[in-house]
Design a protein around this motif. Structure first.
Motif, mmCIF file in Angstrom:
data_model
loop_
_atom_site.group_PDB
_atom_site.id
_atom_site.type_symbol
_atom_site.label_atom_id
_atom_site.label_comp_id
_atom_site.label_asym_id
_atom_site.label_seq_id
_atom_site.Cartn_x
_atom_site.Cartn_y
_atom_site.Cartn_z
ATOM 1 N N ASP A 125 57.172 44.745 38.303
ATOM 2 C CA ASP A 125 56.242 44.024 37.447
ATOM 3 C C ASP A 125 55.409 43.094 38.315
ATOM 4 O O ASP A 125 55.931 42.446 39.238
ATOM 5 N N HIS A 126 54.111 43.031 38.029
ATOM 6 C CA HIS A 126 53.250 42.161 38.816
ATOM 7 C C HIS A 126 52.203 41.529 37.915
ATOM 8 O O HIS A 126 51.938 41.995 36.806
ATOM 9 N N CYS A 127 51.605 40.457 38.388
ATOM 10 C CA CYS A 127 50.577 39.730 37.658
ATOM 11 C C CYS A 127 49.237 40.400 37.898
ATOM 12 O O CYS A 127 48.765 40.473 39.037
ATOM 13 N N HIS A 128 48.606 40.873 36.837
ATOM 14 C CA HIS A 128 47.314 41.533 36.976
ATOM 15 C C HIS A 128 46.187 40.543 37.238
ATOM 16 O O HIS A 128 45.096 40.947 37.627
ATOM 17 N N GLU A 129 46.459 39.267 37.032
ATOM 18 C CA GLU A 129 45.426 38.263 37.234
ATOM 19 C C GLU A 129 45.350 37.827 38.693
ATOM 20 O O GLU A 129 44.268 37.668 39.248
ATOM 21 N N HIS A 130 46.493 37.650 39.322
ATOM 22 C CA HIS A 130 46.524 37.146 40.695
ATOM 23 C C HIS A 130 46.989 38.183 41.704
ATOM 24 O O HIS A 130 46.826 37.975 42.910
#
Length: 447
Positions: free
Chosen positions: A266-271
């Protein structure tokens, strides 16, 4: 235990037919429905060296007469693990269909891949009816679980059929698929080592004193281990390209629920930062329910994200250094929080047979982006109002929503709030942008 399985016993081994009967007997009172034929009917793979019962791999032993057996103690262990699983039939996870998912024929020679098996069968003409009839020769169980008894079919906006299973069953089938993958990898490694160590003339398969051909009862080389921030601060765009990343992820337990094996990063699509390895169930639960790129529905699962398991999810989202430094959430999650928490008192109710029911379905959209907070505006609205009278509930500027979230975070999860703040800006990317464009929120590969 029923005495009818006793004739299959021999040196701790029981025949597959006896194992089927034992499995049904031991799991009769389980919350998860099980099926007969778990050891003998497709997709059971006895002749490959193992069968799946729940989330457990049971090794098979083949005799010289071609009959297969399994250790009785392993069947009992698998049944005990299944009986310990609690299931909430209202807590559902969508399992398909998803756009862009390749179709694949599944038979007894292919791995479990349970999502593709279910989707492939239900997509056939008269799929649900055929599944209900359980035609001869068709797989009607997955890892001994009778998924048809708990499958829920929904029609979205009157057009598309979607299929759902209880979250506990999804985690169980994910665990079975992970256990199978680990088993196959361990078996291949042992065979390669044996082939390198033994002369070509030597037989590869050992036989015991009674002439039985045996398969090693050893399971995966190692059990999944807890995640301990090993990937903290790494960019998904870099890590996802490294060879062996998927195998490394499979070595961890889900960082959110801490019960199921991890399967995705899972990763942050914003940063662009990696958060942690998670299981498919938690990954699906977290995914915003996008209607459009700037418009999401606030589904019932947000009750779990912002109420039941709030601390775990806030801690998980703040594994992204960008979100942690700004003490906020990615824009879709912040929008959902604004509608579900900050605007909860504004949502009207209507009379219902049992008291009053919240009006319609919450939806929140936004103009602009988090990169231009002065011009970003969140609009909370109600869809499907029974009386047609309610539309827009509130318009909240991004900065106001972010400030409300900071206050709520400090009250709800003080430990998470204490670890956040503007003094943790080192190493942030110069420009915040999604790593992968989300074209609809339905592709499992994007998360």
């Amino acid at each position: 235990m029923s005495e009818r399985v006793m004739p299959g016993r021999a040196d701790g081994l029981i025949t597959l037919d006896a194992a089927d009967a034992l499995w049904v007997d031991l799991t009769a009172d389980s919350a998860v429905p099980t099926a007969s034929g778990a050891c003998t009917c497709s997709p059971a793979r006895a002749r490959v060296g193992y069968i799946l019962l729940g989330g457990h791999v049971v090794a098979t032993v083949g005799a010289s007469n071609g009959q297969w057996s399994v250790p009785e103690v392993e069947v009992r262990r698998a049944a005990a693990e299944l009986n310990a699983v609690g299931m909430d039939r209202q807590d559902l996870v969508r399992i398909g269909p998803f756009r862009g998912a390749p179709r694949q024929e599944c038979d007894e020679e292919t791995p479990l891949r349970w999502r593709r098996r279910i989707t492939g069968e239900l997509r056939e003409p008269d799929g649900p009816e055929r599944a209900a009839r359980r035609e001869v020769g068709r797989p009607y169980h997955l890892a001994g679980i009778d998924w048809r008894q708990i499958l829920v079919e929904q029609t979205r906006e009157g057009t598309q059929r979607t299929w759902w299973l209880p979250r506990a069953v999804v985690r169980l089938l994910d665990a079975a698929e992970h256990a199978e993958t680990q088993w196959v990898q361990a078996t291949r490694t042992r065979r390669a080592s044996a082939a390198a160590a033994e002369p070509p003339s030597h037989p590869r398969q050992a036989r015991d004193a009674d002439g039985r051909q045996t398969t090693s009862p050893e399971g995966p080389t190692a059990s999944p281990r807890p995640y301990d921030k090993e990937l903290e601060g790494q960019l998904y765009s870099v890590l996802s390209r490294k060879p062996g990343t998927s195998r490394r992820v499979a070595g961890w337990v889900c960082a959110v629920c801490r019960t199921a094996p991890a399967s995705v990063l899972d990763h942050c699509h914003e940063h662009g930062y990696v958060r942690a390895p998670v299981c498919q169930s938690c990954n699906t639960q977290e995914r915003p329910d996008h209607l459009y790129s700037n418009d999401i529905r606030v589904a019932n699962r947000y009750t779990r994200l912002f109420h039941t398991d709030t601390d775990d999810w806030l801690r998980h989202w703040h594994r992204c250094p960008g979100c942690r430094a700004r003490t906020t959430l990615p824009l879709p999650h912040l929008a959902a929080w604004t509608a579900h928490i900050a605007c909860r008192s504004l949502r009207p109710t209507h009379r219902a047979p049992r008291g009053r029911k919240p009006c319609g379905v919450l939806r929140v959209s936004w103009t602009g982006s988090q990169n231009a907070p002065r011009s970003c505006l969140l609009t909370v609205a109600v869809d499907f109002c029974p009386s047609g009278e309610h539309r827009v509930l509130a318009r909240v500027p991004y900065r106001e929503a972010a400030e409300r979230f900071r206050v709520w975070l400090a009250e709800t999860a003080p430990a998470v709030a204490a670890a956040a703040g503007p003094d943790r800006l080192d190493g942030l990317p110069a420009q915040s942008r999604p790593v992968i464009a989300d074209t609809g929120g339905e592709g499992l590969a994007l998360f």
